[in-house]
Design a protein around this motif. Structure first.
Motif, PDB file in Angstrom:
ATOM      1  N   TYR A 150       1.139  -0.930  -0.191  1.00  0.00           N
ATOM      2  CA  TYR A 150      -0.129   0.247  -0.015  1.00  0.00           C
ATOM      3  C   TYR A 150       1.288   1.334   0.067  1.00  0.00           C
ATOM      4  O   TYR A 150       0.784   2.335  -0.659  1.00  0.00           O
ATOM      5  CB  TYR A 150      -1.322   0.180   1.027  1.00  0.00           C
ATOM      6  N   PRO A 284      -2.893   8.796   5.085  1.00  0.00           N
ATOM      7  CA  PRO A 284      -4.250   7.564   5.931  1.00  0.00           C
ATOM      8  C   PRO A 284      -3.427   6.364   5.282  1.00  0.00           C
ATOM      9  O   PRO A 284      -3.403   6.353   4.311  1.00  0.00           O
ATOM     10  CB  PRO A 284      -5.147   8.628   6.078  1.00  0.00           C
ATOM     11  N   GLY A 285      -3.991   5.689   6.502  1.00  0.00           N
ATOM     12  CA  GLY A 285      -4.202   4.345   5.491  1.00  0.00           C
ATOM     13  C   GLY A 285      -4.980   3.442   6.923  1.00  0.00           C
ATOM     14  O   GLY A 285      -5.342   4.098   7.589  1.00  0.00           O
ATOM     15  N   SER A 286      -4.851   2.431   6.579  1.00  0.00           N
ATOM     16  CA  SER A 286      -5.706   1.377   7.327  1.00  0.00           C
ATOM     17  C   SER A 286      -5.438   0.969   8.881  1.00  0.00           C
ATOM     18  O   SER A 286      -4.123   2.174   9.377  1.00  0.00           O
ATOM     19  CB  SER A 286      -5.278  -0.364   7.320  1.00  0.00           C
ATOM     20  N   HIS A 296      -0.765   8.608  11.653  1.00  0.00           N
ATOM     21  CA  HIS A 296      -1.805   8.543  12.338  1.00  0.00           C
ATOM     22  C   HIS A 296      -1.674   9.308  13.135  1.00  0.00           C
ATOM     23  O   HIS A 296      -2.646  10.478  13.971  1.00  0.00           O
ATOM     24  CB  HIS A 296      -2.533   7.158  12.606  1.00  0.00           C
ATOM     25  N   VAL A 305      -1.100  17.638   8.018  1.00  0.00           N
ATOM     26  CA  VAL A 305      -2.616  16.862   7.508  1.00  0.00           C
ATOM     27  C   VAL A 305      -1.951  16.249   6.379  1.00  0.00           C
ATOM     28  O   VAL A 305      -1.359  15.202   5.784  1.00  0.00           O
ATOM     29  CB  VAL A 305      -2.727  19.009   6.031  1.00  0.00           C
ATOM     30  N   CYS A 306      -4.264  15.851   6.385  1.00  0.00           N
ATOM     31  CA  CYS A 306      -4.103  14.598   5.520  1.00  0.00           C
ATOM     32  C   CYS A 306      -3.943  14.724   4.235  1.00  0.00           C
ATOM     33  O   CYS A 306      -4.607  15.823   4.089  1.00  0.00           O
ATOM     34  CB  CYS A 306      -5.847  14.339   6.198  1.00  0.00           C
ATOM     35  N   THR A 308      -4.481  13.024   0.181  1.00  0.00           N
ATOM     36  CA  THR A 308      -4.102  11.140  -0.249  1.00  0.00           C
ATOM     37  C   THR A 308      -4.035  11.622  -1.924  1.00  0.00           C
ATOM     38  O   THR A 308      -3.627  10.252  -2.385  1.00  0.00           O
ATOM     39  CB  THR A 308      -5.783  10.691  -0.416  1.00  0.00           C
TER      40      THR A 308
ATOM     41  N   TYR B 150     -13.768  -3.688   5.854  1.00  0.00           N
ATOM     42  CA  TYR B 150     -13.165  -2.647   6.677  1.00  0.00           C
ATOM     43  C   TYR B 150     -13.707  -1.563   7.731  1.00  0.00           C
ATOM     44  O   TYR B 150     -13.185  -2.057   9.020  1.00  0.00           O
ATOM     45  CB  TYR B 150     -11.686  -1.787   5.710  1.00  0.00           C
ATOM     46  N   VAL B 283     -12.229   8.463  10.814  1.00  0.00           N
ATOM     47  CA  VAL B 283     -11.771   7.203  10.749  1.00  0.00           C
ATOM     48  C   VAL B 283     -10.853   6.930   9.634  1.00  0.00           C
ATOM     49  O   VAL B 283     -11.153   7.130   8.472  1.00  0.00           O
ATOM     50  CB  VAL B 283     -12.265   5.797  10.818  1.00  0.00           C
ATOM     51  N   PRO B 284      -9.330   6.963   9.299  1.00  0.00           N
ATOM     52  CA  PRO B 284      -8.222   6.879   7.745  1.00  0.00           C
ATOM     53  C   PRO B 284      -9.063   6.118   7.250  1.00  0.00           C
ATOM     54  O   PRO B 284      -9.546   4.750   7.959  1.00  0.00           O
ATOM     55  CB  PRO B 284      -7.225   7.196   8.815  1.00  0.00           C
ATOM     56  N   GLY B 285      -8.385   5.557   5.773  1.00  0.00           N
ATOM     57  CA  GLY B 285      -8.527   3.779   5.092  1.00  0.00           C
ATOM     58  C   GLY B 285      -7.898   4.560   4.319  1.00  0.00           C
ATOM     59  O   GLY B 285      -7.066   5.796   4.531  1.00  0.00           O
ATOM     60  N   SER B 286      -7.590   3.534   3.821  1.00  0.00           N
ATOM     61  CA  SER B 286      -6.885   3.674   2.424  1.00  0.00           C
ATOM     62  C   SER B 286      -7.516   4.626   0.893  1.00  0.00           C
ATOM     63  O   SER B 286      -8.319   4.981   1.612  1.00  0.00           O
ATOM     64  CB  SER B 286      -6.881   2.293   1.557  1.00  0.00           C
ATOM     65  N   VAL B 287      -5.745   5.353   0.709  1.00  0.00           N
ATOM     66  CA  VAL B 287      -6.288   6.278   0.146  1.00  0.00           C
ATOM     67  C   VAL B 287      -7.075   5.983  -1.100  1.00  0.00           C
ATOM     68  O   VAL B 287      -7.518   6.530  -1.747  1.00  0.00           O
ATOM     69  CB  VAL B 287      -5.389   7.447  -0.576  1.00  0.00           C
ATOM     70  N   HIS B 288      -6.845   4.623  -1.300  1.00  0.00           N
ATOM     71  CA  HIS B 288      -7.656   4.535  -2.670  1.00  0.00           C
ATOM     72  C   HIS B 288      -9.342   3.758  -2.300  1.00  0.00           C
ATOM     73  O   HIS B 288     -10.060   3.204  -3.082  1.00  0.00           O
ATOM     74  CB  HIS B 288      -6.791   2.776  -3.153  1.00  0.00           C
ATOM     75  N   HIS B 296     -10.902  11.029   5.194  1.00  0.00           N
ATOM     76  CA  HIS B 296     -10.408  11.923   4.513  1.00  0.00           C
ATOM     77  C   HIS B 296     -10.498  14.035   4.289  1.00  0.00           C
ATOM     78  O   HIS B 296      -9.431  14.662   4.597  1.00  0.00           O
ATOM     79  CB  HIS B 296      -9.433  11.368   3.457  1.00  0.00           C
ATOM     80  N   LEU B 299     -10.914  14.849   7.729  1.00  0.00           N
ATOM     81  CA  LEU B 299      -9.653  15.364   8.289  1.00  0.00           C
ATOM     82  C   LEU B 299      -8.874  16.476   7.772  1.00  0.00           C
ATOM     83  O   LEU B 299      -8.544  17.087   8.027  1.00  0.00           O
ATOM     84  CB  LEU B 299      -8.471  13.783   8.179  1.00  0.00           C
ATOM     85  N   ARG B 300      -8.497  16.650   6.335  1.00  0.00           N
ATOM     86  CA  ARG B 300      -7.927  17.347   5.458  1.00  0.00           C
ATOM     87  C   ARG B 300      -8.654  18.597   6.207  1.00  0.00           C
ATOM     88  O   ARG B 300      -7.673  19.678   6.274  1.00  0.00           O
ATOM     89  CB  ARG B 300      -8.352  17.316   3.931  1.00  0.00           C
TER      90      ARG B 300
END
Lengths: 400, 400
Positions: A150, A284-286, A296, A305-306, A308, B150, B283-288, B296, B299-300
């Motif tokens: 990832y 960000p990620g899982s 995080h 800052v976030c 992507t 997820y 909650v963050p997660g995959s940017v994909h 996101h 957050l941003r």
């Protein structure tokens, strides 16, 4: 682009960059008081620092009640390395690599480094065919060595997107995220109008560390820029990695952390950038990925800052060529701390301790750039902490 | 816990909650000026609002140069529904479900709703054996209906962690993240000391919407709380969903968005919470993942803080039972906007348009709670926008 004939100021800076470890505040203070040439002569014992110089240095470095003799400590620290000084040889090595020494006296000196104030480097050892771009055209993409698929994929998209927008992608030449950032940038731009990527090294620019990245770093030297503040032949140490991070942060308009564990060198770079008022981005990620926990953390504590994608990063960096956002975070910046609660001399000694062989206090003093007394104190503390092991034939690092 | 014998104020609020759509500012303003009993009598035409009342209402609602007759607009809007009023029947329905009407006059009325000011609900139709917990003990966990594995996994961990820390998990009873949050909370606590979970509905508490969640919502009614501001029998409409979101936000010490697309109802809840000065987590997660893009975004833009587990959420919520952080975001709060650029009456009309059958303007006025004139105007605009279709037998929604 070239330094021309090596003048004595340039040679003095080259010499001092071997004598002083990065961010040696006494050494850098001495240079700011008397200039590089006299600083070298004082370090060599050719001239003595008068009362005036000592007083100015004390004003620069000391607390009001500080009775330490900073200069004397510096002189003891530098003494073991005086025998190694050979700036002409180092500059000749650099020239063979078609490199150049960029100093504050050069027109190429990055103005952004002034933001480092008293810890600005003495000089930059540079390889590559391009000038160092302006702050506004440099974007740092950094992260863990043990990146996930990832992280690699996001890094590739981001670095490629930044390069195609005209940014040079700055990173640290390490495995994982760093290498991926360099590679993706190199793969994206080949028109030669600007360096696709810039690698800031913790070792000399003649060394390819880590070994597995040799081919990559050779390509960066050809198509991008390899930069270090330590002279050719210098090995990478923990201290130099941490200090190298401040250069990545200072040179770049924005620093993005793609993947980082809860404790990671990449966070150190992020905190340097925030401390300099440079915008910081985190990907960000899982929440289940330990490799995103550091990102995080940066998002949660407001350091970053976030971001992507490359568009987000470019927005943070501001228009190409413009100065960055400025002093946003300067007020609440924390000074960089080492990661294990060790003092700086302890870390320098630890870096100098071999794992598989034995060394002596004298050798350690020269390798670490410390006085004999500092080495002895450091070894005592490291031994207590279970990090150094004393034997009848010398010292070595305690196996973990 | 019970409302005791139904007094006339309670009955009046029950009636008005059928007459007024949620957040009907004229209706709520009228109640604040003359009280619920006289507001109902004015709406019914039993008494006339004097000049004083109209002037006070105008001061409450109008812009300085506003010449609109707000009350008259309200009366036209409410008129088509007067024939449906049967508060005793509605309260009897509620009683059969062992529910109760909680009003601002009840000791159980949540003080947190005062933060909604002029859009505070008239009353809450409540099912369940627990009192509504204090603000500090309620944490909202919301998100997309089309959640990923997820999102479901993070929601389960988070809701379970919150419930085991003594928080009641608030959500909207929808598929996906909402359902998972309710389920995980129910599965975690069964000691009955507090309601494990609270579902805020956009329809009456006698209805189980969506149908696939009927079993879950029945369990919530038994072990937790089902709450709505619209009376039994009311169907869920887009407008009521949006307004329901403000109740989730207002009742909860913290609102967490686990997964949300770039445009998602969950973002509406988050913006309500931020507008009320309540902390918001994302909650963050995959940017994909498109399902994390909304998180996101929060957050941003600084609306939300990065949260990765229940401990992070609890930290945002503050100590159990304490008031929330306060007016943090009140200044820069944006008023909630509808998602499609339609006006509120347009949305109400759109919600009332059947997809597979035809309806008349009169029926629409009653269903939507609008005057004939507003329905006609709304239909004209919806027709222009390609959302409504006029035929010789009536109106229906344009198929997309």
């Amino acid at each position: 682009m070239t330094t021309g004939g090596t003048d004595s100021t340039t040679a003095a800076r080259a010499a001092l960059s071997r004598l002083f470890e990065p961010s040696d505040t006494v050494g850098l203070g001495l240079v700011s008081v008397v200039g590089p040439i006299d600083a070298l002569r004082i370090a060599r014992g050719e001239i003595h620092a008068g009362h005036d110089v000592r007083a100015q240095l004390h004003d620069l470095l000391g607390m009001p009640d500080d009775r330490r003799d900073h200069l004397q400590e510096g002189l003891s620290r530098w003494a073991p390395r005086l025998g190694d000084l050979a700036p002409e040889r180092d500059l000749a090595t650099l020239e063979r690599l078609t490199g150049r020494l960029v100093t504050p006296e050069s027109s190429e000196w990055p103005a952004a480094l002034h933001d480092l104030q008293t810890s600005a480097p003495l000089c930059l050892w540079v390889r590559g065919n391009h000038e160092i771009p302006n702050l506004g055209r440099l974007a740092a993409v950094v992260g863990s060595r043990d990146s996930t698929n990832y992280g690699s994929s996001v890094t590739a998209d981001m670095a490629s997107g930044l390069a195609s927008r005209g940014y040079s992608v700055v990173s640290g030449g390490a495995y994982g995220i760093d290498a991926q950032a360099h590679r993706a940038a190199l793969a994206t731009t080949d028109d030669g109008a600007f360096p696709a990527t810039v690698a800031l090294l913790a070792c000399g620019v003649d060394r390819y560390y880590p070994a597995g990245n040799e081919e990559l770093l050779r390509t960066v030297a050809r198509s991008g820029l390899l930069i270090s503040e330590v002279p050719p032949g210098s090995s990478p140490t923990r201290w130099r990695f941490l200090q190298r991070n401040r250069l990545i942060a200072a040179l770049s308009a924005v620093t993005v952390v793609v993947e980082a564990r809860w404790r990671s060198g990449a966070l150190n770079t992020a905190h340097h950038a925030a401390g300099l008022g440079r915008p910081v981005g985190a990907v960000p990620g899982s929440v289940h990925s330990a490799n995103s926990a550091g990102c995080h953390r940066l998002l949660r504590d407001g350091t970053a800052v976030c971001v992507t994608d490359a568009a987000d990063v470019a927005e943070l960096a501001g228009p190409l060529g413009e100065p960055p956002l400025g002093d946003r975070a300067r007020e609440d910046a924390e000074p960089a701390r080492d990661q294990d609660g060790l003092t700086i001399p302890d870390l320098l000694v630890l870096d100098g301790l071999p794992v598989r062989a034995f060394t002596t206090v004298d050798k350690l003093a020269s390798v670490a750039g410390l006085s004999i007394r500092e080495v002895l104190r450091g070894l005592a503390r490291l031994e207590l902490a279970g990090l150094a092991h004393r034997t009848s034939v010398g010292w070595r690092r305690q196996k973990e």
